[in-house]
Design a protein around this motif. Structure first.
Motif, PDB file in Angstrom:
ATOM      1  N   SER A 121      41.611  43.358  46.951  1.00 22.18           N
ATOM      2  CA  SER A 121      41.481  43.343  45.494  1.00 22.18           C
ATOM      3  C   SER A 121      42.784  43.825  44.861  1.00 22.18           C
ATOM      4  O   SER A 121      43.621  44.456  45.512  1.00 22.18           O
ATOM      5  CB  SER A 121      40.329  44.233  45.048  1.00 22.18           C
ATOM      6  N   THR A 122      42.945  43.520  43.576  1.00 21.07           N
ATOM      7  CA  THR A 122      44.164  43.940  42.896  1.00 21.07           C
ATOM      8  C   THR A 122      44.369  45.453  42.969  1.00 21.07           C
ATOM      9  O   THR A 122      45.469  45.911  43.307  1.00 21.07           O
ATOM     10  CB  THR A 122      44.148  43.457  41.431  1.00 21.07           C
TER      11      THR A 122
ATOM     12  N   GLY B 172      45.297  37.591  41.586  1.00 15.71           N
ATOM     13  CA  GLY B 172      44.668  37.648  42.898  1.00 15.71           C
ATOM     14  C   GLY B 172      44.633  36.290  43.572  1.00 15.71           C
ATOM     15  O   GLY B 172      45.035  36.146  44.726  1.00 15.71           O
TER      16      GLY B 172
ATOM     17  N   SER C 234      36.633  36.230  46.690  1.00 20.05           N
ATOM     18  CA  SER C 234      37.721  36.825  45.892  1.00 20.05           C
ATOM     19  C   SER C 234      38.414  35.812  44.991  1.00 20.05           C
ATOM     20  O   SER C 234      39.619  35.883  44.763  1.00 20.05           O
ATOM     21  CB  SER C 234      38.759  37.487  46.821  1.00 20.05           C
TER      22      SER C 234
END
Length: 307
Positions: A147-148, A80, A56
């Protein structure tokens, strides 16, 4: 007689490596390449994008944090790596504040809350009412744990006081496919990938997550119109390793700010659903501070951890 000391090398005198901590073709990569091309012209050296994806964004961020602070290795990244990952991962491998010199906040962009066209809710209020009537009945797709879009969805659920199941996918593409196919009815996603599907009638948009309506989709209301103050916007920024000389940081900051005022750059980012920001390194530092506070509290409340 003593030999004269060698003259200090002027910066920049060789190519600059712009590390994107995600694979090629994704939104971070596309956004970063728009900047890299123009930055090379402004600085009169090649600015070469290097994709170092994984975990990520942690792998690329860690690489830059450990690089020489000489202005030749920069990080183009998202909220992130610098607002979310430090709390999702026990050992991300870097400190988003101590290990980097902020250079400039480049762009900001909201997500869109979309649903399958056959989903009964036509408005955000109707979705909330349905979710409150049947807690946990409905599910929402997201491109990966932490995740965003996942975090934006979690923030929305906490704000609205509703329970919707999170279904993680390996990327936005597979998630969108299942939402269009009706396997999962709801999703938060970026404007570039979702808006064309909304316009084609393959998805229905209920709201955007930014503080104001998107110029690319002015007919779609914001979540903030229902919950004042709600803001879950994605953002991209430029960093250097901690200890990079202040004059180098200033030179890059000024070059990027000039680039962000170019009409063709604004237009390119608008097509990606993003608005240019710019400003001082301190402005970016303040943004990161706010994001760290926001997401650390949400992650603490939900008990989320990276899988």
């Amino acid at each position: 007689m003593a030999a004269p000391a060698p003259a200090e090398e002027a910066w920049p005198s060789r190519p600059i490596q712009l590390v994107v901590p995600f694979p090629p073709g994704g939104p971070t990569d596309v956004t970063g390449r728009v900047l890299a091309d123009k930055l090379g012209q402004e600085l009169k050296v090649a600015v070469v994008v290097q994709n170092k994806g994984g975990a990520s964004g942690n792998i690329g961020a860690q690489f830059v944090a450990r690089s020489a602070p000489d202005g030749y290795t920069l990080l183009f990244t998202t909220g992130g790596t610098h607002g979310i990952n430090p709390f999702l991962y026990d050992k991300p491998g870097y400190d988003p504040v101590k290990d980097f010199e902020p250079i400039v906040w480049v762009t900001t962009s909201p997500n869109i809350l979309v649903v399958n066209p056959s989903f009964p809710a036509k408005t955000l209020a109707e979705l909330i009412a349905m979710a409150k009537a049947d807690p946990g009945k409905y599910s929402s797709a997201a491109p990966g744990q932490g995740s965003t879009p996942h975090m934006f969805g979690e923030l929305f659920k906490r704000t609205a006081g509703i329970s919707i199941q999170h279904i993680p996918y390996k990327g936005s593409g597979p998630a969108l496919t299942d939402v269009m196919g009706g396997q999962v009815p709801i999703m938060f996603d970026g404007i570039p990938s979702s808006l064309p599907l909304v316009k084609a009638g393959k998805l229905r948009a209920l709201a955007v997550t930014g503080p104001q309506r998107s110029a690319e989709a002015p007919d779609i209301p914001t979540v903030a119109e229902t919950f004042p103050g709600f803001d879950a916007s994605g953002w991209f920024a430029l960093y250097a390793p901690h200890g990079t000389p202040a004059p180098v940081v200033t030179d890059i900051n000024q070059a990027v700010n000039r680039i962000l005022q170019m009409p063709e750059v604004k237009q390119a980012y608008a097509k990606l659903g993003a608005d240019v920001v710019g400003g001082s390194p301190e402005k970016l530092r303040e943004q990161v501070s706010k994001e760290l506070a926001k997401w650390s509290e949400l992650i603490r409340q939900t008990g989320m951890k990276a899988e």
